[in-house]
Design an enzyme around this catalytic site. Structure first.
Site, PDB file in Angstrom:
ATOM      1  N   ASP A   9       0.806  -1.264  -0.125  1.00  0.00           N
ATOM      2  CA  ASP A   9      -0.061   0.143   0.087  1.00  0.00           C
ATOM      3  C   ASP A   9       0.842   1.357   0.072  1.00  0.00           C
ATOM      4  O   ASP A   9       2.059   1.220   0.331  1.00  0.00           O
ATOM      5  CB  ASP A   9      -0.689  -0.108   1.377  1.00  0.00           C
ATOM      6  N   LYS A 154      -8.496  -5.332  -3.521  1.00  0.00           N
ATOM      7  CA  LYS A 154      -7.162  -5.227  -3.532  1.00  0.00           C
ATOM      8  C   LYS A 154      -6.591  -6.794  -3.960  1.00  0.00           C
ATOM      9  O   LYS A 154      -5.605  -7.172  -4.596  1.00  0.00           O
ATOM     10  CB  LYS A 154      -6.361  -4.789  -2.379  1.00  0.00           C
TER      11      LYS A 154
END
Length: 233
Positions: A9, A154
């Site tokens: 991230d 994700k």
């Protein structure tokens, strides 16, 4: 299992709290790349932002953007959804909450709606989705509320990115600090939560960093390199 790639991230994971890139995280990313481990940036931000960040930071893996709804690799972009129901939701939110606003990045988005969390809370958004009978989910990333199709996350983006790399998702280590990293944790082989992450993410992690934000991101990358045998302890 040998880790062959790292997905990570951006906001809060390789940055300072003010979102500036942390130099220690940069050092760690470039160390991984120098050892032949491609790093994949995974973000809720736009694909254009992620592509630019990848170039500036120096990552070689695909970028996964818009919370998994957009993937870019070697100048090819793939979008996993459109935004039909998202606009229906937004029109209703604007009727009820005139002060609500979306991210300034919305004109560039193709796979999800991003609402600024200081203008409306995620539970209210979820309630309106339910009332309208829309096939959408709302997730609070810690920076904004991301609204998308249920299959966009994700994890799905990482799976598609792995296809492009020719590796298995279980050969990836994922590093994150938000609730929206949980779906990534479900598909990868090794999971790391940054120290300031919510408890639900830490509870599902294989390792939780001692340091916060970008320092934690650097700690996480070096930890992966060591446990995978690329560096000595």
């Amino acid at each position: 299992m040998k880790i062959k790639a790292i997905s990570i991230d951006i906001d809060g994971t390789i940055t300072y709290p003010n979102r500036m890139i942390h130099e220690k995280a940069l050092e760690a990313i470039r160390k991984a790349e120098s050892l032949g481990i491609p790093v994949m940036l995974v973000t809720g931000n736009t694909v254009q932002f992620a592509e630019a960040a990848s170039i500036l930071i120096g990552t070689s893996g695909p970028v996964v953007a818009e919370d998994g709804g957009a993937i870019s690799y070697r100048k090819k972009r793939i979008f996993l959804a459109n935004m039909d129901e998202e606009w229906i939701l937004w029109n209703e939110i604007r009727k009820r909450f005139p002060n609500a606003r979306t991210s300034h990045t919305m004109p560039d988005r193709r796979a999800g709606l991003v609402i600024m969390r200081e203008t409306i809370d995620v539970e209210t958004v979820r309630k309106i989705i339910h009332e309208l009978g829309l096939n959408l989910v709302a997730v609070d990333s810690g920076f904004a509320i991301h609204v998308k199709k249920p299959w966009i996350n994700k994890g799905a983006g990482i799976e598609k990115a792995c296809e492009l790399l020719g590796i298995k998702p279980r050969e990836v280590a994922h590093i994150g600090d938000g609730e929206n990293d949980l779906d990534a944790f479900k598909v990868v082989g090794y999971r790391i939560a940054i120290a300031q992450a919510p408890d639900v993410l830490k509870e599902n992690a294989d390792y939780v960093t001692e340091k916060e934000y970008g320092e934690g991101g650097a700690e996480a990358i070096f930890h992966v390199l060591r446990v995978s045998g690329y560096m000595d302890f």
